[in-house]
Design an enzyme around this catalytic site. Structure first.
Site, PDB file in Angstrom:
ATOM      1  N   GLU A 149       0.834  -1.228   0.000  1.00 16.45           N
ATOM      2  CA  GLU A 149       0.000   0.000   0.000  1.00 16.45           C
ATOM      3  C   GLU A 149       0.859   1.263   0.000  1.00 16.45           C
ATOM      4  O   GLU A 149       0.512   2.257   0.633  1.00 16.45           O
ATOM      5  CB  GLU A 149      -0.929   0.016   1.208  1.00 16.45           C
ATOM      6  CG  GLU A 149      -2.370  -0.298   0.958  1.00 16.45           C
ATOM      7  CD  GLU A 149      -2.816  -0.317  -0.473  1.00 16.45           C
ATOM      8  OE1 GLU A 149      -3.129  -1.419  -0.941  1.00 16.45           O
ATOM      9  OE2 GLU A 149      -2.877   0.727  -1.131  1.00 16.45           O
ATOM     10  N   GLY A 150       1.986   1.220  -0.692  1.00 18.49           N
ATOM     11  CA  GLY A 150       2.935   2.340  -0.669  1.00 18.49           C
ATOM     12  C   GLY A 150       3.846   2.150   0.521  1.00 18.49           C
ATOM     13  O   GLY A 150       3.384   2.186   1.671  1.00 18.49           O
TER      14      GLY A 150
END
Ligand SMILES: Cc1cc2nc3c(=O)[nH]c(=O)nc-3n(C[C@H](O)[C@H](O)[C@H](O)COP(=O)(O)OP(=O)(O)OC[C@H]3O[C@@H](n4cnc5c(N)ncnc54)[C@H](O)[C@@H]3O)c2cc1C
Length: 449
Positions: free
Chosen positions: A298-299
């Site tokens: 998610e980053g």
């Protein structure tokens, strides 16, 4: 109308297909192709890796949301579109039709989260005997796919932050239970027969309280972010804009601080268990293995820090973050005004921590204004942690202030004081790293060659 109700009910599950072998943090270079068809659909061709729940037989259908590039798309992130690609095509009456041209090529062998299949997905291989190309439906507008995906990613970042909170909570509960049972040595002041439970040793109690403070601080940050998201939906006009900015500011901190806490707390949990922590049967080791992915997907937390510093601090020309810091200072003042003995040095410690945050924020904003990006980015991760720690102190204090204070044991006040007097001193070191770390980093860089 065809897909969403089934996903909300859980009859079908969904995936997010962003990552490709050469395109992880930098999605601008992704290569998966989308070709327009006369009937308004698209054909999707390419490879995606690391796709969570890309294939399984828990549900009848799987709805893949896939980023791909049209032939005439501009280069970079402005040329990415989002497509909905069901594993099984859906007939007009809602029943499942033919198998779409997408399949799971292989599963990754991972450090943890073994209950979650991580798949390499192939689109458009012609494996099912039809014309090559998975049939996809455009979501939103062509070339605006990343903006659509971000609607989901911002929610997902908060949800991944909550994975960190959940693992930290589980690790803390397990460690406390073990520390009450396991006896070893005699703690100072122990008057019982034989060895004392290890929870009586100051070092173990300090570790357990640190675990508890980081867990509750992370949870509070995630809730504050969720509250801001809800308010942005519920409020109108300028208020809505303010809440939107607040949620944007809090999202990278909620994601990163809580997921780092998941790893740190799970590791501390193993330490509390001693050798048994390293042995699988206690389950403490699994928490650490499962927690380790959350700072990555998610980053990565490094990417969150860049987002925080370069995109979130400049919101409203710095007014959003400055307004927020002023609110944090009010909590320190409220603690001072409460005159509750149990808070100990909390008010002064909070004040100092908020001042560190303000100093680091001003410095970063000035570097950004002067175009000194490398200097600003050198301290981005330290700044992100500094922010999270300050919020931990402030939100634990808010919890303490809300406690009845009726003469019973004020557990939240006690935890808040512990965090203020044991953990918050780290903020001055972090501020120093933000403000003074860049030059030595640049000077030392070449020794890595
Ligand atoms: C178990 C698992 C499940 C996953 N699930 C999904 C999924 O469902 N869907 C999906 O699309 N993807 C998924 N991913 C992919 C995940 O989102 C990426 O691994 C992640 O975004 C990082 O990309 P990368 O692995 O290519 O690392 P890279 O981008 O190569 O990064 C390597 C390191 O360099 C740093 N870095 C990269 N760029 C910069 C920069 N500009 N500035 C500073 N530092 C930088 C990163 O922070 C990181 O520390 C999953 C991954 C795993 C392991």
């Amino acid at each position: 109308a065809t897909v969403l109700p089934k996903m909300v009910s859980g009859e079908w599950m969904g995936t997010m297909n962003l990552t490709e072998p050469h395109a992880g943090s930098d999605l601008g270079v992704l290569k998966t192709r989308a070709e327009r068809r006369d009937d308004g659909t698209y054909r999707i061709l390419g490879q995606k890796i690391f796709i969570t729940w890309g294939e399984h037989d828990f549900t009848d259908n799987i709805v893949h949301l896939v980023l791909a590039r049209l032939p005439d798309a501009p280069a970079g992130t402005k040329g990415i579109s989002l497509f909905l690609v069901p594993k099984f095509l859906v007939n007009e009456d809602g029943s499942l039709g033919e198998r779409n041209d997408v399949f799971c090529h292989s599963l990754e062998h991972k450090l943890g989260i073994h209950g979650s299949p991580t798949c390499t997905m192939i689109y458009g291989d012609g494996k099912f005997g039809r014309e090559k190309g998975a049939i996809g439906y455009l979501v939103g507008e062509e070339n605006r796919g990343l903006a659509c995906m971000f609607t989901m990613m911002n929610n997902a970042r908060l949800a991944v932050g909550m994975q960190g909170v959940a693992i930290a909570e589980a690790a803390t509960q397990k460690a406390i239970a073990y520390a009450k049972e396991r006896t070893q040595g005699r703690a100072p002041g122990w008057s019982g027969d034989g060895m004392s439970p290890i929870i009586e040793h100051p070092d173990i109690a300090r570790t357990l309280l640190t675990m508890k403070a980081l867990t509750q601080g992370s949870r509070a940050i995630a809730y504050a972010c969720a509250h801001a998201v809800d308010m942005a939906h519920a409020a109108q006009g300028e208020d809505a804009r303010q809440w939107q900015e607040r949620s944007s500011l809090l999202t990278p901190i909620a994601k990163s601080f809580a997921t780092d806490a998941g790893v740190d707390v799970a590791s501390m949990g193993i330490q509390v268990h001693g050798g048994m922590g390293f042995i699988e049967e206690t389950g403490a080791a699994r928490y650490l293995r499962d927690a380790r992915i959350a700072p990555i997907y998610e980053g990565t937390n490094g990417i969150q820090a860049i987002d925080l510093v370069t995109r979130k601090l400049p919101l409203s020309d710095g007014a959003q973050v400055r307004g927020f810091i002023a609110e944090l200072r009010e909590v320190a003042a409220a603690v001072a005004a409460s005159n509750r003995e149990g808070f100990g040095e909390t008010a002064a410690r909070l004040d100092a921590a908020v001042a560190d945050l303000e100093g680091a924020t001003d410095w970063l904003l000035s570097r950004l204004r002067d175009g000194k990006l490398a200097e600003a980015l050198s301290g981005a991760t330290a700044y992100q942690r500094l922010f999270g720690l300050v919020l931990t102190g402030v939100y634990l204090a808010k919890g303490g202030l809300a406690e009845a204070g009726d003469g019973g044991q004020d557990r939240r006040v006690a935890l808040c004081r512990f965090a203020a007097e044991n953990l918050l001193s780290e903020t001055s070191a972090l501020k120093d790293r933000v403000v003074n770390g860049a030059a030595s980093l640049a000077a030392a860089r070449s020794i890595l060659d």
